[in-house]
Write a protein that holds these residues in place. Structure first.
Motif, PDB file in Angstrom:
ATOM      1  N   UNK A 290       0.835  -1.203   0.000  1.00  0.00           N
ATOM      2  CA  UNK A 290       0.000   0.000   0.000  1.00  0.00           C
ATOM      3  C   UNK A 290       0.868   1.251   0.000  1.00  0.00           C
ATOM      4  N   UNK A 291       1.860   1.284   0.886  1.00  0.00           N
ATOM      5  CA  UNK A 291       2.772   2.431   0.930  1.00  0.00           C
ATOM      6  C   UNK A 291       3.563   2.540  -0.373  1.00  0.00           C
ATOM      7  N   UNK A 292       3.984   1.401  -0.879  1.00  0.00           N
ATOM      8  CA  UNK A 292       4.763   1.407  -2.114  1.00  0.00           C
ATOM      9  C   UNK A 292       3.979   1.982  -3.280  1.00  0.00           C
ATOM     10  N   UNK A 293       2.741   1.519  -3.434  1.00  0.00           N
ATOM     11  CA  UNK A 293       1.911   2.025  -4.529  1.00  0.00           C
ATOM     12  C   UNK A 293       1.647   3.521  -4.374  1.00  0.00           C
ATOM     13  N   UNK A 294       1.498   3.967  -3.119  1.00  0.00           N
ATOM     14  CA  UNK A 294       1.250   5.386  -2.873  1.00  0.00           C
ATOM     15  C   UNK A 294       2.460   6.232  -3.256  1.00  0.00           C
ATOM     16  N   UNK A 295       3.647   5.749  -2.975  1.00  0.00           N
ATOM     17  CA  UNK A 295       4.853   6.508  -3.326  1.00  0.00           C
ATOM     18  C   UNK A 295       5.053   6.556  -4.838  1.00  0.00           C
ATOM     19  N   UNK A 296       4.779   5.452  -5.517  1.00  0.00           N
ATOM     20  CA  UNK A 296       4.898   5.456  -6.977  1.00  0.00           C
ATOM     21  C   UNK A 296       3.894   6.432  -7.575  1.00  0.00           C
ATOM     22  N   UNK A 297       2.662   6.404  -7.060  1.00  0.00           N
ATOM     23  CA  UNK A 297       1.636   7.326  -7.562  1.00  0.00           C
ATOM     24  C   UNK A 297       2.021   8.774  -7.260  1.00  0.00           C
ATOM     25  N   UNK A 298       2.581   9.007  -6.068  1.00  0.00           N
ATOM     26  CA  UNK A 298       2.986  10.368  -5.698  1.00  0.00           C
ATOM     27  C   UNK A 298       4.097  10.871  -6.597  1.00  0.00           C
ATOM     28  N   UNK A 299       5.043  10.010  -6.914  1.00  0.00           N
ATOM     29  CA  UNK A 299       6.142  10.443  -7.790  1.00  0.00           C
ATOM     30  C   UNK A 299       5.615  10.809  -9.177  1.00  0.00           C
ATOM     31  N   UNK A 300       4.659  10.024  -9.685  1.00  0.00           N
ATOM     32  CA  UNK A 300       4.071  10.346 -10.990  1.00  0.00           C
ATOM     33  C   UNK A 300       3.365  11.700 -10.950  1.00  0.00           C
ATOM     34  N   UNK A 301       2.622  11.957  -9.863  1.00  0.00           N
ATOM     35  CA  UNK A 301       1.898  13.226  -9.758  1.00  0.00           C
ATOM     36  C   UNK A 301       2.869  14.407  -9.653  1.00  0.00           C
ATOM     37  N   UNK A 302       3.929  14.219  -8.896  1.00  0.00           N
ATOM     38  CA  UNK A 302       4.904  15.297  -8.734  1.00  0.00           C
ATOM     39  C   UNK A 302       5.623  15.576 -10.047  1.00  0.00           C
ATOM     40  N   UNK A 303       5.895  14.540 -10.824  1.00  0.00           N
ATOM     41  CA  UNK A 303       6.477  14.735 -12.167  1.00  0.00           C
ATOM     42  C   UNK A 303       5.583  15.637 -13.002  1.00  0.00           C
ATOM     43  N   UNK A 304       4.269  15.426 -12.882  1.00  0.00           N
ATOM     44  CA  UNK A 304       3.304  16.159 -13.705  1.00  0.00           C
ATOM     45  C   UNK A 304       2.751  17.395 -13.004  1.00  0.00           C
ATOM     46  N   UNK A 305       3.344  17.723 -11.840  1.00  0.00           N
ATOM     47  CA  UNK A 305       2.945  18.910 -11.072  1.00  0.00           C
ATOM     48  C   UNK A 305       1.460  18.867 -10.708  1.00  0.00           C
ATOM     49  N   UNK A 306       1.011  17.683 -10.280  1.00  0.00           N
ATOM     50  CA  UNK A 306      -0.378  17.510  -9.850  1.00  0.00           C
ATOM     51  C   UNK A 306      -0.430  17.397  -8.330  1.00  0.00           C
ATOM     52  N   UNK A 307      -1.552  17.760  -7.721  1.00  0.00           N
ATOM     53  CA  UNK A 307      -1.659  17.694  -6.255  1.00  0.00           C
ATOM     54  C   UNK A 307      -1.725  16.251  -5.759  1.00  0.00           C
ATOM     55  N   UNK A 312      -1.052  10.319   0.442  1.00  0.00           N
ATOM     56  CA  UNK A 312       0.253  10.465  -0.207  1.00  0.00           C
ATOM     57  C   UNK A 312       1.063  11.590   0.433  1.00  0.00           C
ATOM     58  N   UNK A 313       0.388  12.728   0.688  1.00  0.00           N
ATOM     59  CA  UNK A 313       1.089  13.860   1.296  1.00  0.00           C
ATOM     60  C   UNK A 313       1.566  13.523   2.703  1.00  0.00           C
ATOM     61  N   UNK A 314       0.724  12.857   3.453  1.00  0.00           N
ATOM     62  CA  UNK A 314       1.111  12.477   4.818  1.00  0.00           C
ATOM     63  C   UNK A 314       2.288  11.499   4.808  1.00  0.00           C
ATOM     64  N   UNK A 315       2.274  10.596   3.842  1.00  0.00           N
ATOM     65  CA  UNK A 315       3.359   9.616   3.731  1.00  0.00           C
ATOM     66  C   UNK A 315       4.678  10.309   3.426  1.00  0.00           C
ATOM     67  N   UNK A 316       4.664  11.239   2.499  1.00  0.00           N
ATOM     68  CA  UNK A 316       5.901  11.961   2.145  1.00  0.00           C
ATOM     69  C   UNK A 316       6.342  12.845   3.302  1.00  0.00           C
ATOM     70  N   UNK A 317       5.390  13.492   3.978  1.00  0.00           N
ATOM     71  CA  UNK A 317       5.749  14.336   5.137  1.00  0.00           C
ATOM     72  C   UNK A 317       6.435  13.487   6.206  1.00  0.00           C
ATOM     73  N   UNK A 318       5.931  12.271   6.400  1.00  0.00           N
ATOM     74  CA  UNK A 318       6.528  11.377   7.393  1.00  0.00           C
ATOM     75  C   UNK A 318       7.948  10.968   6.985  1.00  0.00           C
TER      76      UNK A 318
END
Length: 321
Positions: A290-307, A312-318
Motif C-alpha cells: 500500500x505504501x509502495x503504490x502510494x509513493x509510486x503514484x505520488x512520484x508520478x503526480x509530482x512529475x506532472x505537477x499535480x496535487x 500520499x502527502x502524509x506519507x511523504x511528510x513522514x
C-alpha cells in the motif's frame, strides 16, 4: 649576479637575467624576481620583458593597478606576453571585448594560451565555428584543453573517431575531463574495458564524475558489488547522483534496508523523484504494497505537477520528518 654592475648587457646576458627572474617567480621568491627585473630595467630600460616581469610580480602581490600599468607599458611595445596578461585581467574584470583584443594581438605572435582563450570565449558565446578554428590552432601546440574541447565538440556532432583522436591527445596530459568523456565514448561503442579504464583514471585524477560513471558502468554490466564499491567512493566527492545510484546497486543486490536508506537520502537531499518512485518499489518488494503504490503514484503526480491526496502527502511528510 656577476654582471649587475654593468650599465649595459649583451642580448644573452639580458635574456639570462630575465630567465633568472622568472625562475625565482615560479619558486614564489617574489623579492628575488623583482630584483632581477629591476636590474634588467636599469641596464635595458626599453626592454618590455622587465615591464612584463614587474607586472607579474605586482599581480602576485595583488597590486592590480601596478600590474596593469606595467603590462600596458610592455603591450605598448607590442610584447605578446603582456597582451596575454592584459587579456586575462580584462576577462576577470568582465571586459570581454578588451580581453578579446589583447588575446587576438597575442595570438598574432602565436603566444601560448591565446588561441585557447579565444576559442573558449567563442565557445561560451555559442560561436562554435570560430571556437573550433581557435582550438584547432591551439591544438597544433599540443594544448590539452583544446584537444578536450575539440573531442567534446566532435562527440556532440556524432564524429566519434575524431572525438577519440582528440581525447587521446588530451589524455596524454592526464586531462581528467577528457578521460571521463573518453569513457563515455567507449561506453557508447560498448568498449567496456576501455571505458572502465578511462573512468577509473579520471576518478584517480579527481574528476567528480569518474567513480559515479564507473558505478553506472558496473550497473549496466550487472556487476553490482563492484558498482557498490565505486559508488561508495563517488559519495566521498559528494556527487549529486551517487546516493540514488548507490541505492540502485543495493536494490539489485536485494539489500532492501540499505536501498531504502539511500533512496530516502537522495529524495530528501536532492528532490530526486526517481528515487521516490524506486523507494515505492522497495516498499513493494518488502511487502509494504500500500505504501509502495502510494509513493509510486505520488512520484508520478509530482512529475506532472499535480496535487497529492491526503494519504500520499502524509506519507511523504513522514518520510521527510
Amino acid at each position: 649576479m656577476w654582471f649587475m654592475n654593468k650599465k649595459t648587457l649583451s642580448a644573452e646576458q639580458a635574456t639570462a637575467l630575465n630567465d633568472q627572474g622568472w625562475a625565482a617567480f615560479r619558486e614564489q621568491d617574489l623579492d628575488t624576481a623583482q630584483e632581477c627585473f629591476e636590474n634588467l630595467a636599469k641596464a635595458c630600460p626599453d626592454d618590455p620583458r622587465w615591464m612584463n616581469g614587474v607586472g607579474a610580480v605586482s599581480l602576485a602581490r595583488d597590486d592590480r593597478a601596478d600590474a596593469h600599468r606595467h603590462f600596458q607599458r610592455a603591450a605598448d611595445r607590442d610584447y605578446p606576453g603582456s597582451h596575454y596578461n592584459l587579456g586575462i585581467m580584462a576577462y576577470q574584470d568582465g571586459h570581454h571585448d578588451v580581453a578579446r583584443r589583447h588575446f587576438q594581438r597575442a595570438a598574432e605572435h602565436d603566444y601560448p594560451g591565446s588561441h585557447y582563450n579565444l576559442g573558449s570565449m567563442a565557445f561560451q558565446e555559442g560561436d562554435h565555428d570560430a571556437a573550433r578554428q581557435y582550438f584547432q590552432k591551439a591544438a597544433e601546440y599540443d594544448c590539452a584543453r583544446s584537444h578536450f574541447y575539440l573531442g567534446s565538440m566532435a562527440y556532440q556532432d556524432g564524429d566519434h573517431d575524431t572525438a577519440v583522436e582528440h581525447l587521446n591527445d588530451a589524455v596524454r596530459h592526464d586531462h581528467p575531463e577528457a578521460l571521463n568523456l573518453l569513457g563515455d565514448v567507449h561506453l557508447h561503442a560498448e568498449r567496456y574495458p576501455q571505458a572502465e579504464q578511462a573512468y577509473r583514471r579520471a576518478a584517480e585524477l579527481g574528476n567528480v564524475d569518474g567513480y559515479n560513471n564507473l558505478g553506472l558502468l558496473y550497473l549496466q554490466l550487472e556487476d553490482y558489488q563492484q558498482a557498490k564499491q565505486a559508488l561508495l567512493q563517488a559519495l566521498e566527492s559528494d556527487h549529486v547522483y551517487a546516493q540514488h545510484n548507490l541505492a540502485v546497486a543495493y536494490h539489485r543486490l536485494g539489500e532492501l534496508e540499505a536501498a531504502e536508506r539511500w533512496y530516502l537520502i537522495s529524495f530528501s537531499l536532492h528532490g530526486n523523484l526517481q528515487s521516490l518512485e524506486n523507494l515505492g518499489h522497495v516498499y513493494g518488494d518488502a511487502g509494504r504494497e500500500v505504501e509502495g503504490q502510494a509513493l509510486v503514484a505520488a512520484s508520478d503526480k509530482l512529475y506532472e505537477d499535480q496535487p497529492l491526496d491526503d494519504y500520499e502527502q502524509a506519507l511523504i511528510d513522514r518520510l521527510l520528518a
